[in-house]
Motif scaffolding. Structure first.
Motif, PDB file in Angstrom:
ATOM      1  N   SER A   9       0.814  -1.208   0.000  1.00 57.48           N
ATOM      2  CA  SER A   9       0.000   0.000   0.000  1.00 57.48           C
ATOM      3  C   SER A   9       0.855   1.269   0.000  1.00 57.48           C
ATOM      4  O   SER A   9       0.336   2.363   0.150  1.00 57.48           O
ATOM      5  CB  SER A   9      -0.889  -0.017   1.242  1.00 57.48           C
ATOM      6  N   PHE A  10       2.177   1.103  -0.145  1.00 61.98           N
ATOM      7  CA  PHE A  10       3.061   2.277  -0.145  1.00 61.98           C
ATOM      8  C   PHE A  10       3.877   2.286  -1.431  1.00 61.98           C
ATOM      9  O   PHE A  10       3.939   1.284  -2.158  1.00 61.98           O
ATOM     10  CB  PHE A  10       3.982   2.242   1.080  1.00 61.98           C
ATOM     11  N   ASP A  11       4.529   3.399  -1.690  1.00 62.39           N
ATOM     12  CA  ASP A  11       5.303   3.560  -2.922  1.00 62.39           C
ATOM     13  C   ASP A  11       6.711   3.000  -2.751  1.00 62.39           C
ATOM     14  O   ASP A  11       7.458   3.453  -1.866  1.00 62.39           O
ATOM     15  CB  ASP A  11       5.351   5.056  -3.270  1.00 62.39           C
ATOM     16  N   GLN A  12       7.074   2.041  -3.593  1.00 61.43           N
ATOM     17  CA  GLN A  12       8.376   1.363  -3.456  1.00 61.43           C
ATOM     18  C   GLN A  12       9.543   2.334  -3.687  1.00 61.43           C
ATOM     19  O   GLN A  12      10.552   2.274  -2.991  1.00 61.43           O
ATOM     20  CB  GLN A  12       8.443   0.200  -4.455  1.00 61.43           C
ATOM     21  N   ALA A  13       9.389   3.247  -4.623  1.00 65.11           N
ATOM     22  CA  ALA A  13      10.473   4.207  -4.897  1.00 65.11           C
ATOM     23  C   ALA A  13      10.666   5.149  -3.708  1.00 65.11           C
ATOM     24  O   ALA A  13      11.794   5.498  -3.350  1.00 65.11           O
ATOM     25  CB  ALA A  13      10.166   5.013  -6.157  1.00 65.11           C
ATOM     26  N   ALA A  14       9.554   5.530  -3.083  1.00 65.52           N
ATOM     27  CA  ALA A  14       9.661   6.392  -1.900  1.00 65.52           C
ATOM     28  C   ALA A  14      10.376   5.653  -0.776  1.00 65.52           C
ATOM     29  O   ALA A  14      11.192   6.224  -0.046  1.00 65.52           O
ATOM     30  CB  ALA A  14       8.267   6.828  -1.437  1.00 65.52           C
ATOM     31  N   LEU A  15      10.098   4.359  -0.642  1.00 62.78           N
ATOM     32  CA  LEU A  15      10.770   3.555   0.384  1.00 62.78           C
ATOM     33  C   LEU A  15      12.271   3.499   0.135  1.00 62.78           C
ATOM     34  O   LEU A  15      13.075   3.674   1.048  1.00 62.78           O
ATOM     35  CB  LEU A  15      10.188   2.136   0.403  1.00 62.78           C
ATOM     36  N   GLU A  16      12.646   3.279  -1.118  1.00 59.91           N
ATOM     37  CA  GLU A  16      14.083   3.185  -1.416  1.00 59.91           C
ATOM     38  C   GLU A  16      14.782   4.515  -1.160  1.00 59.91           C
ATOM     39  O   GLU A  16      15.889   4.548  -0.621  1.00 59.91           O
ATOM     40  CB  GLU A  16      14.284   2.712  -2.858  1.00 59.91           C
ATOM     41  N   ALA A  17      14.148   5.604  -1.532  1.00 59.76           N
ATOM     42  CA  ALA A  17      14.746   6.922  -1.275  1.00 59.76           C
ATOM     43  C   ALA A  17      14.861   7.177   0.228  1.00 59.76           C
ATOM     44  O   ALA A  17      15.887   7.664   0.722  1.00 59.76           O
ATOM     45  CB  ALA A  17      13.909   8.022  -1.939  1.00 59.76           C
ATOM     46  N   ALA A  18      13.809   6.812   0.966  1.00 60.19           N
ATOM     47  CA  ALA A  18      13.843   7.000   2.420  1.00 60.19           C
ATOM     48  C   ALA A  18      14.927   6.123   3.047  1.00 60.19           C
ATOM     49  O   ALA A  18      15.672   6.566   3.930  1.00 60.19           O
ATOM     50  CB  ALA A  18      12.479   6.677   3.026  1.00 60.19           C
ATOM     51  N   ALA A  19      15.031   4.870   2.575  1.00 61.15           N
ATOM     52  CA  ALA A  19      16.035   3.954   3.132  1.00 61.15           C
ATOM     53  C   ALA A  19      17.444   4.483   2.894  1.00 61.15           C
ATOM     54  O   ALA A  19      18.296   4.451   3.798  1.00 61.15           O
ATOM     55  CB  ALA A  19      15.871   2.560   2.519  1.00 61.15           C
ATOM     56  N   ASP A  20      17.689   5.007   1.708  1.00 63.91           N
ATOM     57  CA  ASP A  20      19.030   5.530   1.416  1.00 63.91           C
ATOM     58  C   ASP A  20      19.341   6.753   2.276  1.00 63.91           C
ATOM     59  O   ASP A  20      20.467   6.924   2.758  1.00 63.91           O
ATOM     60  CB  ASP A  20      19.147   5.880  -0.071  1.00 63.91           C
ATOM     61  N   ALA A  21      18.349   7.609   2.472  1.00 62.86           N
ATOM     62  CA  ALA A  21      18.566   8.806   3.294  1.00 62.86           C
ATOM     63  C   ALA A  21      18.800   8.416   4.759  1.00 62.86           C
ATOM     64  O   ALA A  21      19.654   8.993   5.443  1.00 62.86           O
ATOM     65  CB  ALA A  21      17.371   9.751   3.178  1.00 62.86           C
ATOM     66  N   ILE A  22      18.058   7.418   5.242  1.00 66.32           N
ATOM     67  CA  ILE A  22      18.248   6.940   6.620  1.00 66.32           C
ATOM     68  C   ILE A  22      19.629   6.314   6.779  1.00 66.32           C
ATOM     69  O   ILE A  22      20.328   6.546   7.774  1.00 66.32           O
ATOM     70  CB  ILE A  22      17.135   5.934   6.991  1.00 66.32           C
ATOM     71  N   ALA A  23      20.052   5.526   5.789  1.00 64.84           N
ATOM     72  CA  ALA A  23      21.366   4.884   5.872  1.00 64.84           C
ATOM     73  C   ALA A  23      22.480   5.929   5.898  1.00 64.84           C
ATOM     74  O   ALA A  23      23.451   5.803   6.659  1.00 64.84           O
ATOM     75  CB  ALA A  23      21.552   3.924   4.694  1.00 64.84           C
ATOM     76  N   ALA A  24      22.350   6.975   5.078  1.00 62.76           N
ATOM     77  CA  ALA A  24      23.364   8.037   5.060  1.00 62.76           C
ATOM     78  C   ALA A  24      23.395   8.765   6.407  1.00 62.76           C
ATOM     79  O   ALA A  24      24.464   9.079   6.939  1.00 62.76           O
ATOM     80  CB  ALA A  24      23.080   9.016   3.921  1.00 62.76           C
ATOM     81  N   ALA A  25      22.212   9.029   6.965  1.00 63.57           N
ATOM     82  CA  ALA A  25      22.151   9.674   8.280  1.00 63.57           C
ATOM     83  C   ALA A  25      22.817   8.786   9.335  1.00 63.57           C
ATOM     84  O   ALA A  25      23.545   9.265  10.206  1.00 63.57           O
ATOM     85  CB  ALA A  25      20.698   9.946   8.664  1.00 63.57           C
ATOM     86  N   GLY A  26      22.580   7.478   9.245  1.00 64.26           N
ATOM     87  CA  GLY A  26      23.172   6.540  10.197  1.00 64.26           C
ATOM     88  C   GLY A  26      24.700   6.551  10.146  1.00 64.26           C
ATOM     89  O   GLY A  26      25.364   6.548  11.178  1.00 64.26           O
ATOM     90  N   ARG A  27      25.251   6.621   8.941  1.00 64.68           N
ATOM     91  CA  ARG A  27      26.721   6.672   8.836  1.00 64.68           C
ATOM     92  C   ARG A  27      27.249   7.946   9.488  1.00 64.68           C
ATOM     93  O   ARG A  27      28.249   7.923  10.209  1.00 64.68           O
ATOM     94  CB  ARG A  27      27.146   6.620   7.357  1.00 64.68           C
ATOM     95  N   TRP A  28      26.572   9.068   9.233  1.00 61.32           N
ATOM     96  CA  TRP A  28      26.994  10.361   9.775  1.00 61.32           C
ATOM     97  C   TRP A  28      26.922  10.339  11.303  1.00 61.32           C
ATOM     98  O   TRP A  28      27.830  10.798  11.999  1.00 61.32           O
ATOM     99  CB  TRP A  28      26.092  11.450   9.188  1.00 61.32           C
TER     100      TRP A  28
END
Lengths: 210, 210, 210, 210
Positions: A3-22
């Motif tokens: 029920s959610f947008d897969q592309a939005a999930l991938e973009a969110a996941a990448d942004a979260i991963a980058a924040a986690g590294r920082w």
């Protein structure tokens, strides 16, 4: 079908991963503590799977939950603290990201000011880093809530505080760390960086003034 | 046709970006605070565009202003503190670079010594890192000015201090951080590194001596 | 024709440059302070040229001096403190390297213990990192000499201390930093790392015990 | 023919080397202090060769010992503290890794709490990072044993403590650092990261509360 947008999930996941590294590079997410999320739409959020190393997140370490904190389209388990993220998305459509960190400064400040119920931050130019502030001539009271392993109790307390309508960017939990939020991942990181800076200044000034 | 040399701007922008990476790595420019500039000629300076991440500057994050602080050949906006840079270039042709940083040590020292109006730095070999000093047998008073969101007030105070003719490499603003300058970017970084070191030693000695 | 071995100079220069990168990364050589040397033979040492960035040394930043501190085969200028290196090579053929660093901990400890004339280090397992020590059940007195811009005065004081025959790996200069030495570059770095650790522990324990 | 599995040794050596890089980057293994091991089977452990740089370990820096601490299939020398590793493998088949680190925080805490015999850690969410803990509502007493160069004395004390049956993840030695263990290398690193965090919070709160 999800029920959610897969592309939005991938973009969110990448942004979260980058924040986690920082954040991990600064040692603010020790020993698999911390959890991170980002809004996908008006009913779903991407959030870190429980127990992962927050400095080395990949897309497989991010899952989807609804605003009751229930997993969507997966049998993986999100953090026990998922409700602390989702109740914020539900109550404020302007919140696009919630990051929970666990630095030494945050933990120490939370213990030291738990009895007061808040840390007063006042007279710092860096208060302007909190969205909406245009001057150093103001005071921000960062709340400190008692720690509990029962999340609904914490949600109730946070809601009661937010219901008072004060400007709010985050709060501390006693012995536990910081929850902070913002319009998006970048603004939320700026809020965390500002709170970490301001709390450290407060602790050091307290030592120097006694 | 622009009234400044394009090649000089590019060289200045690259030097400012390199300085920004070096300062950001040390955590001295948190949460998009700080701003940096370098002289182009006797009427223009290159300066950072407002609100950019100071650790990841590119040429597109640097713009040109005249010595009244007005943008030249661009509609981008420089920092609200632009005047604190340009009045220095106007009054002293020997100043080639002005860097404003915002470290915890600088902020804490500024608050602790605001009432005194200065921090006295004395007896340190590293005082020799300040251009023109050849001995540790001297004292430097680093001024602390009150913070304000109205820049002309600050300019007036800084000018009055510089008019006394004391040797000057920088000053603190209360709750806000350090302004430092030098002949070029390299010398200015050396001055910042020296002030950061000396202020940290002062704060730690103050704790140890009580 | 030079009176020293060119291959030995190149090897020494590379080892000094690697040591400089390691020390600069830890912030122990701020603002072009510090100077480094290594023995070439029984009459020459390689030493850093004055004023260079100690974290980015190349072969061109290392020159040769004799044990009177005079430049050999070059018109470049070594540090004003060259004599503090060469008098050690002259008096002890077992010394193969001398490194002068300038960390905050070293500077603070030197100021705090200047009146005592030494810092007593006792009861630490890490005392075993000092060459020749096999137990923690001992005490090392690290001397603190008054700072001066006149090197022969310092040489006289260091010589008088070494003449007493106590085991010696280094000394502090008030407000100035650490001189340390060893059989080779690696052993000298180990001594610096141990002194930095031990001095920091002493300073922190002093704060915690009052 | 060796009595242990060569592939297991190589896997253990690589995991120990990776742990060493992670720990050395945090400055928790200064001046060739520290030693690391991992269980190979019910009679052998892989352990670091004495005196190596713990941040740059290769397979050649790891050797095999039996549970009496004797070298197997090599004439290299393991640490003088080998027995502190092997007695743990012998008494508890659930222990797969033992890491000894030597941070400033660990050393300072060990000296400050030596007279008490332990550091009490209480009320921290991060206590949940210790295997088996599910809540912050508990207290962990991290023991501090007197330092000695005679390992059997330490083994006797550690055994007596473990014989009481309290949950145990590590201990401090006075002036010396931390021994910690876990099911595998990853869990042991998590325990070290948690103890380092908790000890640092205790030391800082002690300063702030006086």
């Amino acid at each position: 079908m999800p029920s959610f947008d897969q592309a939005a999930l991938e973009a969110a996941a990448d942004a979260i991963a980058a924040a986690g590294r920082w954040l991990a590079q600064r040692d603010w997410t020790p020993a698999t503590s911390s959890n991170f999320s980002a809004r996908l739409d008006d009913a779903h959020a991407a959030i870190t799977v429980s127990g992962r190393d927050k400095g080395a997140l990949g897309r497989g370490d991010i899952m989807v939950v609804d605003f009751d904190g229930l997993a969507v389209g997966t049998d993986r388990k999100s953090s026990a603290e998922t409700l602390l993220h989702t109740h914020l998305y539900r109550r404020d459509p302007g919140i696009g990201c919630v990051l929970h960190t666990h630095s030494r400064v945050q933990t120490i400040a939370s213990r030291l000011y738990a009895a007061d119920g808040h840390v007063r931050l006042e007279g710092y130019e860096l208060l302007k880093a909190l969205a909406g502030n245009a001057t150093h001539e103001m005071a921000v009271d960062l709340p400190v809530f008692p720690n509990t392993q029962h999340m609904p109790d914490l949600v109730t307390q946070v809601d009661a505080w937010l219901d008072t309508g004060v400007p709010a960017w985050g709060y501390l939990i006693d012995g536990h760390g910081l929850y902070a939020w913002g319009r998006d991942v970048g603004e939320t990181l700026r809020h965390i960086e500002a709170f970490e800076f301001l709390l450290d200044c407060e602790l050091q000034l307290r030592r120097l003034r006694t």
